[in-house]
Design a protein around this motif. Structure first.
Motif, PDB file in Angstrom:
ATOM      1  N   ILE A 173       0.852  -1.184   0.000  1.00 30.31           N
ATOM      2  CA  ILE A 173       0.000   0.000   0.000  1.00 30.31           C
ATOM      3  C   ILE A 173       0.891   1.239   0.000  1.00 30.31           C
ATOM      4  CG2 ILE A 173      -1.827   1.237   1.233  1.00 30.31           C
ATOM      5  CD1 ILE A 173      -2.641  -1.591   0.324  1.00 30.31           C
ATOM      6  N   SER A 174       0.612   2.159  -0.917  1.00 33.30           N
ATOM      7  CA  SER A 174       1.349   3.419  -0.968  1.00 33.30           C
ATOM      8  C   SER A 174       1.106   4.198   0.317  1.00 33.30           C
ATOM      9  CB  SER A 174       0.876   4.227  -2.179  1.00 33.30           C
ATOM     10  OG  SER A 174       1.630   5.406  -2.297  1.00 33.30           O
ATOM     11  N   MET A 175       2.149   4.844   0.808  1.00 31.80           N
ATOM     12  CA  MET A 175       2.011   5.582   2.061  1.00 31.80           C
ATOM     13  C   MET A 175       2.821   6.871   2.022  1.00 31.80           C
ATOM     14  SD  MET A 175       4.417   3.349   4.641  1.00 31.80           S
ATOM     15  CE  MET A 175       4.178   4.475   5.980  1.00 31.80           C
ATOM     16  N   ASP A 176       2.484   7.766   2.913  1.00 34.38           N
ATOM     17  CA  ASP A 176       3.175   9.044   3.021  1.00 34.38           C
ATOM     18  C   ASP A 176       4.488   8.870   3.792  1.00 34.38           C
ATOM     19  OD1 ASP A 176       3.447  11.812   4.794  1.00 34.38           O
ATOM     20  OD2 ASP A 176       2.783  12.128   2.723  1.00 34.38           O
ATOM     21  N   HIS A 177       5.487   9.583   3.369  1.00 39.08           N
ATOM     22  CA  HIS A 177       6.809   9.576   4.000  1.00 39.08           C
ATOM     23  C   HIS A 177       6.723   9.840   5.506  1.00 39.08           C
ATOM     24  CE1 HIS A 177      10.378  11.922   5.307  1.00 39.08           C
ATOM     25  NE2 HIS A 177      11.039  10.961   4.690  1.00 39.08           N
ATOM     26  N   ASN A 178       5.814  10.709   5.908  1.00 39.17           N
ATOM     27  CA  ASN A 178       5.693  11.089   7.319  1.00 39.17           C
ATOM     28  C   ASN A 178       5.189   9.955   8.210  1.00 39.17           C
ATOM     29  OD1 ASN A 178       6.550  13.731   6.797  1.00 39.17           O
ATOM     30  ND2 ASN A 178       4.487  14.324   6.189  1.00 39.17           N
ATOM     31  N   ASN A 179       4.632   8.898   7.619  1.00 37.82           N
ATOM     32  CA  ASN A 179       4.108   7.774   8.400  1.00 37.82           C
ATOM     33  C   ASN A 179       5.083   6.600   8.510  1.00 37.82           C
ATOM     34  OD1 ASN A 179       1.686   9.115   8.886  1.00 37.82           O
ATOM     35  ND2 ASN A 179       0.826   8.420   6.956  1.00 37.82           N
ATOM     36  N   LEU A 180       6.276   6.766   7.985  1.00 38.83           N
ATOM     37  CA  LEU A 180       7.288   5.713   8.101  1.00 38.83           C
ATOM     38  C   LEU A 180       7.779   5.612   9.547  1.00 38.83           C
ATOM     39  CD1 LEU A 180       9.443   6.572   4.968  1.00 38.83           C
ATOM     40  CD2 LEU A 180       8.139   4.462   5.299  1.00 38.83           C
ATOM     41  N   PRO A 181       8.203   4.409   9.956  1.00 34.15           N
ATOM     42  CA  PRO A 181       8.808   4.291  11.291  1.00 34.15           C
ATOM     43  C   PRO A 181      10.062   5.174  11.366  1.00 34.15           C
ATOM     44  CG  PRO A 181       8.452   2.122  10.303  1.00 34.15           C
ATOM     45  CD  PRO A 181       8.157   3.131   9.248  1.00 34.15           C
ATOM     46  N   ASP A 182      10.343   5.692  12.548  1.00 34.83           N
ATOM     47  CA  ASP A 182      11.528   6.540  12.720  1.00 34.83           C
ATOM     48  C   ASP A 182      12.814   5.820  12.335  1.00 34.83           C
ATOM     49  OD1 ASP A 182       9.949   8.618  13.629  1.00 34.83           O
ATOM     50  OD2 ASP A 182      10.252   8.125  15.754  1.00 34.83           O
ATOM     51  N   SER A 183      12.826   4.489  12.492  1.00 38.07           N
ATOM     52  CA  SER A 183      14.034   3.718  12.209  1.00 38.07           C
ATOM     53  C   SER A 183      14.190   3.354  10.729  1.00 38.07           C
ATOM     54  CB  SER A 183      14.029   2.433  13.044  1.00 38.07           C
ATOM     55  OG  SER A 183      12.865   1.671  12.762  1.00 38.07           O
ATOM     56  N   PHE A 184      13.218   3.732   9.887  1.00 36.60           N
ATOM     57  CA  PHE A 184      13.304   3.393   8.462  1.00 36.60           C
ATOM     58  C   PHE A 184      14.399   4.232   7.804  1.00 36.60           C
ATOM     59  CE2 PHE A 184      12.322   3.880   3.977  1.00 36.60           C
ATOM     60  CZ  PHE A 184      12.110   2.564   3.597  1.00 36.60           C
ATOM     61  N   PRO A 185      15.350   3.578   7.112  1.00 39.73           N
ATOM     62  CA  PRO A 185      16.459   4.301   6.475  1.00 39.73           C
ATOM     63  C   PRO A 185      16.049   4.857   5.110  1.00 39.73           C
ATOM     64  CG  PRO A 185      16.738   1.944   6.187  1.00 39.73           C
ATOM     65  CD  PRO A 185      15.483   2.124   6.993  1.00 39.73           C
ATOM     66  N   VAL A 186      15.733   6.126   5.054  1.00 39.00           N
ATOM     67  CA  VAL A 186      15.331   6.760   3.796  1.00 39.00           C
ATOM     68  C   VAL A 186      16.581   7.089   2.987  1.00 39.00           C
ATOM     69  CG1 VAL A 186      14.160   8.738   2.733  1.00 39.00           C
ATOM     70  CG2 VAL A 186      13.250   7.724   4.845  1.00 39.00           C
ATOM     71  N   MET A 187      16.617   6.573   1.763  1.00 34.57           N
ATOM     72  CA  MET A 187      17.714   6.883   0.847  1.00 34.57           C
ATOM     73  C   MET A 187      17.379   8.194   0.128  1.00 34.57           C
ATOM     74  SD  MET A 187      19.584   4.243   1.409  1.00 34.57           S
ATOM     75  CE  MET A 187      20.833   4.388   0.160  1.00 34.57           C
ATOM     76  N   GLU A 188      18.397   8.900  -0.308  1.00 35.38           N
ATOM     77  CA  GLU A 188      18.180  10.196  -0.957  1.00 35.38           C
ATOM     78  C   GLU A 188      17.283  10.090  -2.189  1.00 35.38           C
ATOM     79  OE1 GLU A 188      20.803  13.715  -3.049  1.00 35.38           O
ATOM     80  OE2 GLU A 188      21.737  12.525  -1.462  1.00 35.38           O
ATOM     81  N   VAL A 189      17.396   8.983  -2.939  1.00 34.13           N
ATOM     82  CA  VAL A 189      16.608   8.832  -4.169  1.00 34.13           C
ATOM     83  C   VAL A 189      15.167   8.392  -3.887  1.00 34.13           C
ATOM     84  CG1 VAL A 189      18.612   8.373  -5.627  1.00 34.13           C
ATOM     85  CG2 VAL A 189      17.411   6.463  -4.536  1.00 34.13           C
TER      86      VAL A 189
END
Length: 166
Positions: free
Chosen positions: A138-154
Motif C-alpha cells: 500500500i502506498s504511504m506518506d513519508h511522514n508515516n514511516l517508522p523513525d528507524s526506516f532508512p530513507v535513501m536520498e533517491v
C-alpha cells in the motif's frame, strides 16, 4: 552450469556480481547518479543485512547473479525491503524472478514474526510501483514511516505491506 534459476541466501562469493548488477540498473538503465561508495551496505552485505530479522538473497541463473532482494531489520517487528533489482533479461513472466524473490522475502518475514515490511523507491521505477501494488503493498506518506526506516536520498515513493501470520 544449470539453465534454471535458483534463489540462495547471500554469501560473499556473489558480492562483485551483486554490486555490478545493482549499479548497472541504477546508473545505466535509470540514469540515477549513485555510486558504490554512496551505498556502503553493498561493501559488507553480511554484516549490514544478515543479522536479526534481516537477510539478503541472490537469484542465480547458472552461476550468474540475475536478481537481488533484502530485508533490513529496523526493529519492533518491522523490516525495510531493500535492494530489489532484477537483470532486464530476467524480468517478466518467463522467469518470474521478481515474484520469486519477493515471495521468498515475504515468507521469511512470516516465519520471523515480522509485522510489517516498508520500502522506499524512486519515482522513476514505474514498473516496480505496479509490481509492489499488485503484490499487496500500500502506498504511504513519508511522514508515516517508522523513525528507524532508512530513507535513501533517491527514495520519494513509499510502501507498506502488512505481514499475515504463518
Amino acid at each position: 552450469m544449470s539453465n534454471t534459476m535458483v534463489v540462495k541466501e547471500y554469501c560473499d562469493d556473489y558480492q562483485s556480481q551483486v554490486i555490478d548488477l545493482i549499479l548497472n540498473i541504477q546508473q545505466q538503465e535509470y540514469n540515477i547518479p549513485i555510486t558504490k561508495n554512496d551505498q556502503p551496505d553493498l561493501l559488507d552485505i553480511k554484516a549490514f543485512y544478515q543479522k536479526g530479522n534481516g537477510n539478503f538473497w541472490a537469484a542465480l541463473y547458472g552461476d550468474k547473479v540475475v536478481g537481488t532482494i533484502s530485508l533490513l531489520d529496523i526493529g519492533k517487528g518491522q523490516v525495510a525491503l531493500r535492494k530489489m533489482f532484477v537483470d532486464k533479461n530476467f524480468r517478466g513472466a518467463t522467469y518470474k524472478t521478481a515474484s520469486i524473490l519477493l515471495e521468498i522475502a515475504l515468507q521469511w518475514a512470516k516465519e520471523h514474526t515480522i509485522e510489517a515490511v516498508f520500502l522506499g523507491t524512486t519515482p522513476k521505477f514505474l514498473a516496480a510501483h505496479r509490481f509492489y501494488e499488485k503484490n499487496g503493498f500500500i502506498s504511504m506518506d513519508h511522514n508515516n514511516l517508522p523513525d528507524s526506516f532508512p530513507v535513501m536520498e533517491v527514495d520519494k515513493k513509499f510502501y507498506k505491506y502488512i505481514v499475515k501470520g504463518k
